[in-house]
Design a protein around this motif. Structure first.
Motif, PDB file in Angstrom:
ATOM      1  N   ARG A  23      94.908 -15.834  65.349  1.00  0.00           N
ATOM      2  CA  ARG A  23      95.135 -14.708  66.258  1.00  0.00           C
ATOM      3  C   ARG A  23      94.005 -14.681  67.268  1.00  0.00           C
ATOM      4  NH1 ARG A  23      99.768 -14.966  64.765  1.00  0.00           N
ATOM      5  NH2 ARG A  23     100.491 -13.878  62.942  1.00  0.00           N
ATOM      6  N   LEU A  24      94.273 -15.069  68.499  1.00  0.00           N
ATOM      7  CA  LEU A  24      93.232 -15.157  69.522  1.00  0.00           C
ATOM      8  C   LEU A  24      92.898 -13.794  70.108  1.00  0.00           C
ATOM      9  CD1 LEU A  24      94.465 -18.358  71.362  1.00  0.00           C
ATOM     10  CD2 LEU A  24      92.658 -18.162  69.660  1.00  0.00           C
ATOM     11  N   GLY A  25      91.665 -13.665  70.580  1.00  0.00           N
ATOM     12  CA  GLY A  25      91.248 -12.461  71.279  1.00  0.00           C
ATOM     13  C   GLY A  25      90.952 -11.276  70.388  1.00  0.00           C
ATOM     14  N   ARG A  26      90.663 -11.514  69.134  1.00  0.00           N
ATOM     15  CA  ARG A  26      90.362 -10.421  68.209  1.00  0.00           C
ATOM     16  C   ARG A  26      89.093 -10.738  67.435  1.00  0.00           C
ATOM     17  NH1 ARG A  26      96.175  -9.394  65.236  1.00  0.00           N
ATOM     18  NH2 ARG A  26      97.382  -9.040  67.105  1.00  0.00           N
ATOM     19  N   THR A  27      88.456  -9.694  66.863  1.00  0.00           N
ATOM     20  CA  THR A  27      87.311  -9.912  65.979  1.00  0.00           C
ATOM     21  C   THR A  27      87.751 -10.715  64.781  1.00  0.00           C
ATOM     22  OG1 THR A  27      86.337  -7.823  66.669  1.00  0.00           O
ATOM     23  CG2 THR A  27      85.531  -8.776  64.608  1.00  0.00           C
ATOM     24  N   PHE A  28      88.891 -10.328  64.205  1.00  0.00           N
ATOM     25  CA  PHE A  28      89.470 -11.060  63.087  1.00  0.00           C
ATOM     26  C   PHE A  28      90.423 -12.084  63.679  1.00  0.00           C
ATOM     27  CE2 PHE A  28      88.474  -6.945  61.127  1.00  0.00           C
ATOM     28  CZ  PHE A  28      87.711  -7.381  60.065  1.00  0.00           C
ATOM     29  N   ARG A  29      90.061 -13.336  63.626  1.00  0.00           N
ATOM     30  CA  ARG A  29      90.860 -14.375  64.292  1.00  0.00           C
ATOM     31  C   ARG A  29      91.908 -15.006  63.400  1.00  0.00           C
ATOM     32  NH1 ARG A  29      88.305 -16.422  69.483  1.00  0.00           N
ATOM     33  NH2 ARG A  29      86.873 -14.735  69.835  1.00  0.00           N
ATOM     34  N   TRP A  30      91.898 -14.686  62.122  1.00  0.00           N
ATOM     35  CA  TRP A  30      92.858 -15.291  61.192  1.00  0.00           C
ATOM     36  C   TRP A  30      93.580 -14.218  60.398  1.00  0.00           C
ATOM     37  CZ3 TRP A  30      93.892 -20.319  61.625  1.00  0.00           C
ATOM     38  CH2 TRP A  30      92.966 -21.094  62.315  1.00  0.00           C
ATOM     39  N   GLU A  31      94.864 -14.438  60.173  1.00  0.00           N
ATOM     40  CA  GLU A  31      95.685 -13.476  59.451  1.00  0.00           C
ATOM     41  C   GLU A  31      96.490 -14.203  58.378  1.00  0.00           C
ATOM     42  OE1 GLU A  31      98.818 -11.775  61.829  1.00  0.00           O
ATOM     43  OE2 GLU A  31      98.572  -9.865  60.787  1.00  0.00           O
ATOM     44  N   GLY A  32      96.638 -13.569  57.212  1.00  0.00           N
ATOM     45  CA  GLY A  32      97.432 -14.148  56.135  1.00  0.00           C
ATOM     46  C   GLY A  32      97.627 -13.138  55.022  1.00  0.00           C
ATOM     47  N   ALA A  33      98.450 -13.497  54.062  1.00  0.00           N
ATOM     48  CA  ALA A  33      98.714 -12.633  52.910  1.00  0.00           C
ATOM     49  C   ALA A  33      97.802 -13.033  51.755  1.00  0.00           C
ATOM     50  CB  ALA A  33     100.170 -12.770  52.491  1.00  0.00           C
ATOM     51  N   ILE A  34      97.617 -12.115  50.799  1.00  0.00           N
ATOM     52  CA  ILE A  34      96.849 -12.394  49.583  1.00  0.00           C
ATOM     53  C   ILE A  34      97.753 -12.108  48.395  1.00  0.00           C
ATOM     54  CG2 ILE A  34      94.876 -11.737  48.154  1.00  0.00           C
ATOM     55  CD1 ILE A  34      93.404 -10.939  50.673  1.00  0.00           C
ATOM     56  N   ASP A  35      97.791 -13.053  47.435  1.00  0.00           N
ATOM     57  CA  ASP A  35      98.593 -12.858  46.218  1.00  0.00           C
ATOM     58  C   ASP A  35      98.281 -11.515  45.583  1.00  0.00           C
ATOM     59  OD1 ASP A  35      99.813 -15.281  46.408  1.00  0.00           O
ATOM     60  OD2 ASP A  35      98.689 -16.233  44.797  1.00  0.00           O
ATOM     61  N   SER A  40      99.558  -7.885  55.488  1.00  0.00           N
ATOM     62  CA  SER A  40      98.723  -9.015  55.885  1.00  0.00           C
ATOM     63  C   SER A  40      97.259  -8.579  55.928  1.00  0.00           C
ATOM     64  CB  SER A  40      99.169  -9.556  57.244  1.00  0.00           C
ATOM     65  OG  SER A  40      98.986  -8.579  58.234  1.00  0.00           O
ATOM     66  N   HIS A  41      96.398  -9.555  55.808  1.00  0.00           N
ATOM     67  CA  HIS A  41      94.954  -9.326  55.812  1.00  0.00           C
ATOM     68  C   HIS A  41      94.329 -10.223  56.863  1.00  0.00           C
ATOM     69  CE1 HIS A  41      95.191  -6.961  52.113  1.00  0.00           C
ATOM     70  NE2 HIS A  41      96.146  -7.813  51.776  1.00  0.00           N
ATOM     71  N   ASN A  42      93.111  -9.905  57.260  1.00  0.00           N
ATOM     72  CA  ASN A  42      92.466 -10.610  58.365  1.00  0.00           C
ATOM     73  C   ASN A  42      91.088 -11.121  57.988  1.00  0.00           C
ATOM     74  OD1 ASN A  42      94.436  -9.922  60.607  1.00  0.00           O
ATOM     75  ND2 ASN A  42      93.985  -7.917  59.766  1.00  0.00           N
ATOM     76  N   TRP A  43      90.715 -12.264  58.606  1.00  0.00           N
ATOM     77  CA  TRP A  43      89.416 -12.877  58.373  1.00  0.00           C
ATOM     78  C   TRP A  43      88.801 -13.295  59.701  1.00  0.00           C
ATOM     79  CZ3 TRP A  43      93.597 -13.462  55.280  1.00  0.00           C
ATOM     80  CH2 TRP A  43      93.424 -13.165  53.922  1.00  0.00           C
ATOM     81  N   SER A  52      81.133  -7.729  59.369  1.00  0.00           N
ATOM     82  CA  SER A  52      79.676  -7.770  59.277  1.00  0.00           C
ATOM     83  C   SER A  52      79.181  -9.043  58.614  1.00  0.00           C
ATOM     84  CB  SER A  52      79.178  -6.567  58.476  1.00  0.00           C
ATOM     85  OG  SER A  52      79.607  -6.675  57.124  1.00  0.00           O
ATOM     86  N   GLY A  53      80.078  -9.761  57.931  1.00  0.00           N
ATOM     87  CA  GLY A  53      79.669 -10.963  57.213  1.00  0.00           C
ATOM     88  C   GLY A  53      79.157 -10.675  55.813  1.00  0.00           C
ATOM     89  N   ALA A  54      79.168  -9.389  55.423  1.00  0.00           N
ATOM     90  CA  ALA A  54      78.740  -9.033  54.061  1.00  0.00           C
ATOM     91  C   ALA A  54      79.719  -9.630  53.054  1.00  0.00           C
ATOM     92  CB  ALA A  54      78.697  -7.512  53.915  1.00  0.00           C
ATOM     93  N   HIS A  55      79.210  -9.973  51.870  1.00  0.00           N
ATOM     94  CA  HIS A  55      80.070 -10.581  50.847  1.00  0.00           C
ATOM     95  C   HIS A  55      81.160  -9.614  50.385  1.00  0.00           C
ATOM     96  CE1 HIS A  55      77.939 -14.295  50.326  1.00  0.00           C
ATOM     97  NE2 HIS A  55      76.801 -13.639  50.282  1.00  0.00           N
ATOM     98  N   HIS A  56      82.344 -10.151  50.201  1.00  0.00           N
ATOM     99  CA  HIS A  56      83.496  -9.393  49.732  1.00  0.00           C
ATOM    100  C   HIS A  56      84.308 -10.310  48.829  1.00  0.00           C
ATOM    101  CE1 HIS A  56      87.366  -7.269  49.844  1.00  0.00           C
ATOM    102  NE2 HIS A  56      86.664  -6.196  50.153  1.00  0.00           N
ATOM    103  N   ILE A  57      85.010  -9.760  47.845  1.00  0.00           N
ATOM    104  CA  ILE A  57      85.776 -10.598  46.922  1.00  0.00           C
ATOM    105  C   ILE A  57      86.905 -11.338  47.624  1.00  0.00           C
ATOM    106  CG2 ILE A  57      85.225  -9.270  44.867  1.00  0.00           C
ATOM    107  CD1 ILE A  57      88.028  -7.995  45.060  1.00  0.00           C
ATOM    108  N   TRP A  58      87.301 -10.899  48.822  1.00  0.00           N
ATOM    109  CA  TRP A  58      88.380 -11.569  49.546  1.00  0.00           C
ATOM    110  C   TRP A  58      87.872 -12.506  50.635  1.00  0.00           C
ATOM    111  CZ3 TRP A  58      92.289  -6.962  50.083  1.00  0.00           C
ATOM    112  CH2 TRP A  58      92.861  -6.723  48.846  1.00  0.00           C
ATOM    113  N   ASP A  59      86.561 -12.795  50.648  1.00  0.00           N
ATOM    114  CA  ASP A  59      86.070 -13.862  51.523  1.00  0.00           C
ATOM    115  C   ASP A  59      86.740 -15.159  51.080  1.00  0.00           C
ATOM    116  OD1 ASP A  59      84.327 -12.155  52.826  1.00  0.00           O
ATOM    117  OD2 ASP A  59      82.556 -12.820  51.716  1.00  0.00           O
TER     118      ASP A  59
END
Length: 91
Positions: A23-35, A40-43, A52-59
């Motif tokens: 996904r261009l032009g956004r802070t979160f440039r990637w989108e997908g689903a999580i089991d 949808s979720h973003n990365w 912020s780059g802080a650790h998260h279980i969905w990194d």
């Protein structure tokens, strides 16, 4: 890790995320689903779930290797655990 369109990845808590879509032009440039979740979720480009780059279980931690189109005699125990055993709920 370089994310790619259409690929699946593993999160830090070992869930499968994807298929990824750029996904261009956004802070979160990637989108997908999580089991196991809805919607949808973003990365970010840095594989982070939080901007912020802080650790998260969905990194995103690794590429999810699928056993699709493998002959049964070529499957590994890891393939079995990701596929058949997961579907049957034997894990």
């Amino acid at each position: 890790m370089n994310l790619e369109d259409g690929r699946f990845y593993r999160t830090r808590d070992n869930r499968v995320a994807g298929p990824m879509a750029r996904r261009l032009g956004r802070t979160f440039r990637w989108e997908g689903a999580i089991d196991g979740t809805e919607g949808s979720h973003n990365w970010t480009d840095g594989d982070h779930y939080l901007p912020s780059g802080a650790h998260h279980i969905w990194d995103l931690a690794d590429v999810a290797h699928k056993a699709a189109n493998k002959a049964i005699d070529q499957m590994t125990l890891a393939d079995y655990r990701r596929g058949v055993a997961r579907l049957r709920g034997t894990l």
